[in-house]
Design a protein around this motif. Structure first.
Motif, mmCIF file in Angstrom:
data_model
loop_
_atom_site.group_PDB
_atom_site.id
_atom_site.type_symbol
_atom_site.label_atom_id
_atom_site.label_comp_id
_atom_site.label_asym_id
_atom_site.label_seq_id
_atom_site.Cartn_x
_atom_site.Cartn_y
_atom_site.Cartn_z
ATOM 1 N N LEU A 1 -3.580 -42.688 -34.744
ATOM 2 C CA LEU A 1 -3.574 -43.539 -35.576
ATOM 3 C C LEU A 1 -4.454 -44.915 -35.566
ATOM 4 O O LEU A 1 -4.630 -45.732 -36.209
ATOM 5 C CB LEU A 1 -2.158 -43.633 -36.163
ATOM 6 C CG LEU A 1 -1.535 -42.634 -37.163
ATOM 7 C CD1 LEU A 1 -0.279 -42.975 -37.415
ATOM 8 C CD2 LEU A 1 -2.410 -42.551 -38.533
ATOM 9 N N ALA A 2 -4.609 -45.101 -34.314
ATOM 10 C CA ALA A 2 -5.113 -46.392 -33.748
ATOM 11 C C ALA A 2 -6.512 -46.690 -34.463
ATOM 12 O O ALA A 2 -7.454 -45.800 -34.718
ATOM 13 C CB ALA A 2 -5.662 -46.392 -32.453
ATOM 14 N N GLY A 3 -6.624 -47.680 -35.186
ATOM 15 C CA GLY A 3 -7.792 -48.341 -35.769
ATOM 16 C C GLY A 3 -7.810 -47.595 -37.221
ATOM 17 O O GLY A 3 -8.785 -48.140 -37.870
ATOM 18 N N LYS A 4 -7.037 -46.689 -37.640
ATOM 19 C CA LYS A 4 -7.412 -46.059 -38.889
ATOM 20 C C LYS A 4 -6.992 -46.891 -40.110
ATOM 21 O O LYS A 4 -6.048 -47.760 -40.012
ATOM 22 C CB LYS A 4 -6.739 -44.607 -39.043
ATOM 23 C CG LYS A 4 -7.313 -43.652 -38.018
ATOM 24 C CD LYS A 4 -7.004 -42.213 -38.322
ATOM 25 C CE LYS A 4 -7.869 -41.333 -37.549
ATOM 26 N NZ LYS A 4 -7.366 -39.701 -38.001
ATOM 27 N N ALA B 1 -2.572 -48.532 -36.647
ATOM 28 C CA ALA B 1 -3.261 -48.554 -38.012
ATOM 29 C C ALA B 1 -3.307 -49.776 -38.751
ATOM 30 O O ALA B 1 -2.464 -50.736 -38.575
ATOM 31 C CB ALA B 1 -2.537 -47.486 -38.869
ATOM 32 N N LYS B 2 -4.405 -49.768 -39.671
ATOM 33 C CA LYS B 2 -4.444 -50.872 -40.479
ATOM 34 C C LYS B 2 -3.916 -50.431 -41.955
ATOM 35 O O LYS B 2 -4.421 -49.364 -42.328
ATOM 36 C CB LYS B 2 -5.903 -51.310 -40.673
ATOM 37 C CG LYS B 2 -6.176 -52.056 -39.402
ATOM 38 C CD LYS B 2 -7.855 -52.448 -39.483
ATOM 39 C CE LYS B 2 -8.742 -51.140 -39.338
ATOM 40 N NZ LYS B 2 -9.883 -51.378 -39.262
ATOM 41 N N VAL B 3 -3.193 -51.228 -42.512
ATOM 42 C CA VAL B 3 -2.548 -50.686 -43.898
ATOM 43 C C VAL B 3 -2.719 -51.654 -45.107
ATOM 44 O O VAL B 3 -2.582 -52.733 -45.084
ATOM 45 C CB VAL B 3 -0.827 -50.480 -43.612
ATOM 46 C CG1 VAL B 3 -0.168 -50.200 -44.985
ATOM 47 C CG2 VAL B 3 -0.612 -49.835 -42.571
ATOM 48 N N LEU B 4 -3.109 -50.827 -46.444
ATOM 49 C CA LEU B 4 -3.224 -51.762 -47.392
ATOM 50 C C LEU B 4 -2.054 -51.531 -48.081
ATOM 51 O O LEU B 4 -1.338 -50.442 -48.260
ATOM 52 C CB LEU B 4 -4.258 -51.208 -48.336
ATOM 53 C CG LEU B 4 -4.854 -51.900 -49.560
ATOM 54 C CD1 LEU B 4 -3.854 -51.898 -50.510
ATOM 55 C CD2 LEU B 4 -5.414 -53.323 -49.015
ATOM 56 N N VAL B 5 -0.956 -52.510 -48.383
ATOM 57 C CA VAL B 5 0.336 -52.498 -49.030
ATOM 58 C C VAL B 5 0.035 -52.675 -50.312
ATOM 59 O O VAL B 5 -0.761 -53.717 -50.792
ATOM 60 C CB VAL B 5 1.220 -53.637 -48.525
ATOM 61 C CG1 VAL B 5 2.367 -53.961 -49.164
ATOM 62 C CG2 VAL B 5 1.314 -53.500 -46.816
ATOM 63 N N GLY C 1 2.132 -58.559 -40.634
ATOM 64 C CA GLY C 1 1.176 -59.375 -39.688
ATOM 65 C C GLY C 1 -0.364 -59.037 -39.814
ATOM 66 O O GLY C 1 -0.785 -58.553 -41.116
ATOM 67 N N ALA C 2 -1.186 -59.507 -39.066
ATOM 68 C CA ALA C 2 -2.562 -59.200 -39.480
ATOM 69 C C ALA C 2 -3.252 -58.064 -39.626
ATOM 70 O O ALA C 2 -4.462 -57.656 -40.353
ATOM 71 C CB ALA C 2 -3.499 -59.692 -38.151
ATOM 72 N N SER C 3 -2.310 -56.715 -39.368
ATOM 73 C CA SER C 3 -3.099 -55.573 -39.682
ATOM 74 C C SER C 3 -2.576 -55.080 -41.044
ATOM 75 O O SER C 3 -3.092 -53.889 -41.422
ATOM 76 C CB SER C 3 -2.327 -54.381 -38.756
ATOM 77 O OG SER C 3 -2.956 -54.857 -37.368
ATOM 78 N N ALA C 4 -2.208 -55.929 -41.838
ATOM 79 C CA ALA C 4 -1.735 -55.480 -43.173
ATOM 80 C C ALA C 4 -2.511 -56.521 -44.354
ATOM 81 O O ALA C 4 -2.421 -57.759 -43.894
ATOM 82 C CB ALA C 4 -0.290 -55.399 -43.685
ATOM 83 N N VAL D 1 -11.008 -50.389 -48.979
ATOM 84 C CA VAL D 1 -12.363 -50.157 -48.067
ATOM 85 C C VAL D 1 -12.891 -51.772 -48.169
ATOM 86 O O VAL D 1 -13.583 -51.955 -47.047
ATOM 87 C CB VAL D 1 -13.331 -49.171 -49.028
ATOM 88 C CG1 VAL D 1 -14.709 -49.382 -48.569
ATOM 89 C CG2 VAL D 1 -12.929 -47.663 -49.219
ATOM 90 N N LYS D 2 -12.528 -52.521 -49.016
ATOM 91 C CA LYS D 2 -13.144 -53.812 -49.056
ATOM 92 C C LYS D 2 -12.240 -54.711 -47.785
ATOM 93 O O LYS D 2 -12.910 -55.361 -47.205
ATOM 94 C CB LYS D 2 -12.767 -54.476 -50.263
ATOM 95 C CG LYS D 2 -13.234 -56.041 -50.260
ATOM 96 C CD LYS D 2 -13.023 -56.783 -51.613
ATOM 97 C CE LYS D 2 -13.404 -58.238 -51.477
ATOM 98 N NZ LYS D 2 -13.325 -58.807 -52.952
ATOM 99 N N ALA D 3 -10.940 -54.260 -47.665
ATOM 100 C CA ALA D 3 -10.153 -55.015 -46.730
ATOM 101 C C ALA D 3 -10.572 -54.522 -45.228
ATOM 102 O O ALA D 3 -10.539 -55.409 -44.192
ATOM 103 C CB ALA D 3 -8.840 -54.878 -46.938
#
Length: 255
Positions: free
Chosen positions: A4-7, A31-35, A51-54, A75-77
């Motif tokens: 999941l790292a970086g996804k 992972a990076k998450v779009l909330v 935090g910064a990953s969201a 995709v934009k984020a």
């Protein structure tokens, strides 16, 4: 969680409840998450805590255009999208013999149509990236029958099982996996409020009948989030088209 790292992953309905727990777990696993949510303040608060990953986006999934908007926002984020969790849903009570077309259409618009439209928008993005992807849809054990006051809700979740199998069957050669969690009784603030409106006392979740929860308690959002992370990750590959019962007891053969 390996794989999941970086996804970059979109989780619908993730500003609170089970969806927020999913976002927490995915961020913890790299992972990076779009909330997503409907309330801007709730989405902003969730992103601050994560935090910064969201990053966040708002939108009403009753509007068909929202599905594409959320995929585009992901995709934009993050520059891409690797996974989608169709988590958002509603479960209003109903009465047999009193179902209206408006009630039916509203539940199906959010619980059934929106997951399909989100999946199709994600599939288009996966194809442009030519790198496959993973979709996890949150269903319910009510899909197999359900209570009489959840007839339409149960129908909406039953349709998702067909959707999951259909998409997985079609998309396997493109390395796009589609799986579903049929989730059992899980504690959230919304469920707590519903139960108390229906007469339960505070703390009811720790004193439920063993028939409904053999461990003596209902499940917690973090427990569902762990299963979600597995089905999104490369650790569950290449499995696709599976309906996974996230429940404390077997649904078949129970007396």
């Amino acid at each position: 969680m390996r794989g999941l790292a970086g996804k970059a992953i979109l989780v619908t309905g993730s500003s609170t409840g089970i969806g927020y727990a999913m976002a927490q777990r995915l961020v913890a696993d790299g992972a990076k998450v779009l909330v997503h949510g409907r309330d801007e303040a709730e989405v902003a608060a969730a992103c601050r805590h994560l935090g910064a990953s969201a990053q966040g986006a708002t939108g009403d999934l009753a509007d068909p255009a929202t599905a594409q908007t959320l995929i585009d926002a992901t995709v934009k984020a993050f520059g891409r999208i690797d996974g989608l969790v169709n988590n958002a849903g509603i479960y209003p009570r109903g009465v047999l013999g009193e179902t209206t077309a408006t009630f039916f259409d509203h539940i199906f618009a959010i619980n059934t149509r929106a997951p399909l439209l989100c999946a199709e928008a994600a599939i288009r993005a996966f194809r442009l990236q030519k790198s496959g992807g993973a979709i996890v849809t949150v269903g319910s054990i009510n899909a197999y029958c359900g209570l009489s006051n959840l007839t339409v809700y149960s129908m909406s979740k039953g349709a998702l099982m067909t959707m999951t199998r259909n998409l997985a069957n079609a998309l396997g050669p493109e390395h796009i996996r589609v799986n579903q969690l049929n989730v059992g009784w899980t504690f959230t603030a919304n469920e707590d409020a519903t139960q108390q409106r229906e007469g339960q006392k505070p703390g009811w979740q720790d004193h439920v009948p063993l028939k409904l929860a053999p461990t003596g308690r209902i499940m917690q959002p973090e427990e569902i989030a762990a299963h979600t992370a597995f089905w999104l990750s490369d650790e569950s590959a290449p499995v696709s088209g599976q309906l996974y019962e996230a429940e404390q007891y077997p649904l078949i053969g129970r007396v």
